[in-house]
Motif scaffolding. Structure first.
Motif, PDB file in Angstrom:
ATOM      1  N   LYS A  79      10.525  16.594 -26.180  1.00 38.03           N
ATOM      2  CA  LYS A  79      11.337  15.293 -25.954  1.00 38.03           C
ATOM      3  C   LYS A  79      12.911  15.380 -26.153  1.00 38.03           C
ATOM      4  N   ASN A  80      13.270  16.642 -26.418  1.00 41.13           N
ATOM      5  CA  ASN A  80      14.824  16.770 -26.807  1.00 41.13           C
ATOM      6  C   ASN A  80      15.324  18.010 -26.193  1.00 41.13           C
ATOM      7  N   VAL A  81      15.110  18.485 -25.017  1.00 42.26           N
ATOM      8  CA  VAL A  81      15.679  19.489 -24.578  1.00 42.26           C
ATOM      9  C   VAL A  81      17.233  19.187 -24.050  1.00 42.26           C
ATOM     10  N   GLN A  82      18.169  19.763 -24.920  1.00 44.47           N
ATOM     11  CA  GLN A  82      19.735  19.477 -24.944  1.00 44.47           C
ATOM     12  C   GLN A  82      20.433  20.098 -24.084  1.00 44.47           C
ATOM     13  N   TYR A  83      21.573  19.404 -23.606  1.00 43.20           N
ATOM     14  CA  TYR A  83      22.482  20.498 -23.128  1.00 43.20           C
ATOM     15  C   TYR A  83      23.375  20.903 -24.074  1.00 43.20           C
ATOM     16  N   HIS A  84      23.013  22.089 -24.528  1.00 44.16           N
ATOM     17  CA  HIS A  84      23.425  22.766 -25.631  1.00 44.16           C
ATOM     18  C   HIS A  84      23.578  24.251 -25.329  1.00 44.16           C
ATOM     19  N   TYR A  85      24.683  25.074 -25.987  1.00 43.65           N
ATOM     20  CA  TYR A  85      24.721  26.202 -25.783  1.00 43.65           C
ATOM     21  C   TYR A  85      23.485  27.056 -26.030  1.00 43.65           C
ATOM     22  N   THR A  86      22.642  26.832 -26.838  1.00 41.58           N
ATOM     23  CA  THR A  86      21.298  27.718 -26.756  1.00 41.58           C
ATOM     24  C   THR A  86      20.471  27.511 -25.709  1.00 41.58           C
ATOM     25  N   VAL A  87      20.408  26.589 -25.045  1.00 38.12           N
ATOM     26  CA  VAL A  87      19.615  26.275 -24.008  1.00 38.12           C
ATOM     27  C   VAL A  87      20.371  26.982 -22.851  1.00 38.12           C
ATOM     28  N   ILE A  88      21.564  26.959 -22.672  1.00 38.72           N
ATOM     29  CA  ILE A  88      22.269  27.520 -21.522  1.00 38.72           C
ATOM     30  C   ILE A  88      22.135  28.943 -21.644  1.00 38.72           C
ATOM     31  N   GLU A  89      22.343  29.501 -22.653  1.00 36.07           N
ATOM     32  CA  GLU A  89      22.418  30.998 -22.973  1.00 36.07           C
ATOM     33  C   GLU A  89      20.900  31.385 -22.654  1.00 36.07           C
ATOM     34  N   THR A  90      20.036  30.858 -23.060  1.00 39.08           N
ATOM     35  CA  THR A  90      18.504  31.428 -22.716  1.00 39.08           C
ATOM     36  C   THR A  90      18.408  31.151 -21.100  1.00 39.08           C
ATOM     37  N   LEU A  91      18.799  30.221 -20.512  1.00 36.10           N
ATOM     38  CA  LEU A  91      18.686  30.332 -19.174  1.00 36.10           C
ATOM     39  C   LEU A  91      19.517  31.211 -18.338  1.00 36.10           C
ATOM     40  N   HIS A 107      17.253  16.546 -11.198  1.00 35.87           N
ATOM     41  CA  HIS A 107      18.007  15.624 -10.750  1.00 35.87           C
ATOM     42  C   HIS A 107      19.184  15.527 -12.089  1.00 35.87           C
ATOM     43  N   ILE A 108      20.593  15.653 -11.894  1.00 27.67           N
ATOM     44  CA  ILE A 108      21.062  15.528 -13.092  1.00 27.67           C
ATOM     45  C   ILE A 108      21.226  13.876 -13.808  1.00 27.67           C
ATOM     46  N   PHE A 109      20.916  13.171 -12.866  1.00 26.77           N
ATOM     47  CA  PHE A 109      20.909  11.637 -13.473  1.00 26.77           C
ATOM     48  C   PHE A 109      19.643  11.213 -13.778  1.00 26.77           C
ATOM     49  N   ASP A 110      18.605  12.049 -13.777  1.00 29.45           N
ATOM     50  CA  ASP A 110      17.082  11.678 -14.299  1.00 29.45           C
ATOM     51  C   ASP A 110      17.314  10.940 -15.555  1.00 29.45           C
ATOM     52  N   THR A 111      16.465   9.711 -15.447  1.00 31.64           N
ATOM     53  CA  THR A 111      16.534   9.102 -16.752  1.00 31.64           C
ATOM     54  C   THR A 111      15.849   9.607 -18.093  1.00 31.64           C
ATOM     55  N   HIS A 112      15.023  10.760 -17.802  1.00 33.52           N
ATOM     56  CA  HIS A 112      14.269  11.402 -18.973  1.00 33.52           C
ATOM     57  C   HIS A 112      15.374  12.286 -19.741  1.00 33.52           C
ATOM     58  N   GLN A 113      15.721  12.034 -20.958  1.00 32.20           N
ATOM     59  CA  GLN A 113      16.639  12.977 -21.390  1.00 32.20           C
ATOM     60  C   GLN A 113      16.611  14.367 -21.639  1.00 32.20           C
ATOM     61  N   SER A 114      15.269  14.888 -21.460  1.00 35.96           N
ATOM     62  CA  SER A 114      14.987  16.398 -21.371  1.00 35.96           C
ATOM     63  C   SER A 114      15.216  16.781 -20.002  1.00 35.96           C
ATOM     64  N   HIS A 115      14.861  16.082 -19.079  1.00 34.96           N
ATOM     65  CA  HIS A 115      15.148  16.377 -17.702  1.00 34.96           C
ATOM     66  C   HIS A 115      16.693  16.549 -17.513  1.00 34.96           C
ATOM     67  N   GLU A 116      17.353  15.618 -18.033  1.00 33.71           N
ATOM     68  CA  GLU A 116      18.866  15.313 -18.047  1.00 33.71           C
ATOM     69  C   GLU A 116      19.647  16.700 -18.622  1.00 33.71           C
ATOM     70  N   GLY A 117      18.971  16.870 -19.734  1.00 31.04           N
ATOM     71  CA  GLY A 117      19.386  18.095 -20.379  1.00 31.04           C
ATOM     72  C   GLY A 117      19.044  19.528 -19.919  1.00 31.04           C
ATOM     73  N   THR A 118      17.920  19.465 -19.284  1.00 30.78           N
ATOM     74  CA  THR A 118      17.568  20.844 -18.443  1.00 30.78           C
ATOM     75  C   THR A 118      18.429  21.218 -17.206  1.00 30.78           C
ATOM     76  N   ALA A 119      18.656  19.913 -16.648  1.00 31.54           N
ATOM     77  CA  ALA A 119      19.597  20.006 -15.296  1.00 31.54           C
ATOM     78  C   ALA A 119      20.819  20.396 -15.775  1.00 31.54           C
ATOM     79  N   LYS A 120      21.515  19.894 -16.646  1.00 29.99           N
ATOM     80  CA  LYS A 120      22.736  20.227 -16.962  1.00 29.99           C
ATOM     81  C   LYS A 120      23.061  21.626 -17.473  1.00 29.99           C
ATOM     82  N   SER A 121      21.968  21.963 -18.311  1.00 29.43           N
ATOM     83  CA  SER A 121      22.120  23.407 -18.728  1.00 29.43           C
ATOM     84  C   SER A 121      21.712  24.327 -17.620  1.00 29.43           C
TER      85      SER A 121
END
Length: 214
Positions: A79-91, A107-121
């Motif tokens: 429930k909490n995949v964040q737009y965070h350097y740890t996620v970005i560096e893994t990808l 989609h970067i404007f998805d309303t699920h917070q983990s979807h949004e964090g995944t998209a941005k990362s």
């Protein structure tokens, strides 16, 4: 063609671009799926909805139905995949190792917070890649104040749509939660997107950037 599809949860990729991935594989492309979480979760009231073990087992089986043998399941919080350097560096490492020609993500404007964090990362990690698409969200995650804009269409056949539906039904815990109405919505969207492009069935994507080969 090497294609990387990134999703927050097991079933996200199948929902949005399962038909396109199946078609790509049948045409000789190499496809890798990356899922950010093991996808088990509890409801807000504490009720267990899906265990990690169930989700992973279902997800691997569903990927196999699409023809994808390379599925990498990470261990970020469901429930909490964040737009965070740890996620970005893994990808970043996954993208460098796999070297995809095309990347699909939420989609970067998805309303699920983990979807949004995944998209941005994913977009940050793919900063040096020239062909990146965002796939279409589905209700309830798609009910954003910023709409998805279908800019690119991928025609899929009846057989490819049927494989997509079979893969979704393989996520038994989610299928039991949403029921056949869920499947009806996915089919209807494929028909509608197909109608828009003058085909029987299709999936739609929003372009982040794209290489034009002439």
């Amino acid at each position: 063609m090497r294609i990387l599809a990134v999703g927050a949860h097991l079933d996200d990729i199948e929902l949005a671009c399962g038909g396109t991935l199946t078609r790509a594989i049948s045409h000789g492309s190499i496809v890798k799926m990356v899922v950010m979480s093991k996808s088990g979760y509890t409801n807000y009231d504490g009720k267990l909805m899906r265990t990690d073990e169930e989700a992973v087992q279902e997800g691997r089986y569903a990927a196999g139905i699409l023809g994808v043998s390379d599925i990498q399941i990470l261990d970020f919080e469901n429930k909490n995949v964040q737009y965070h350097y740890t996620v970005i560096e893994t990808l970043d490492k996954i993208i460098n190792d796999f070297n995809p020609d095309i990347i699909f993500t939420h989609h970067i404007f998805d309303t699920h917070q983990s979807h949004e964090g995944t998209a941005k990362s994913t977009l940050s990690a793919a900063r040096r890649r020239n062909t990146v698409y965002m796939y279409e969200p589905i209700v309830p995650s798609g009910r954003s104040y910023v709409a998805f804009h279908p800019q690119m269409y991928a025609e899929i056949s009846k057989i490819e749509l049927e494989k997509k539906i079979e893969a979704l039904r393989a996520h038994k815990t989610e299928y039991h939660k949403f029921g056949e109405f869920w499947i009806d919505g996915v089919k209807a969207r494929a028909v509608y997107r197909g109608y828009e492009m003058g085909a029987k069935y299709a999936e739609a994507f929003e372009i982040v950037r794209c290489t034009l080969e002439v």
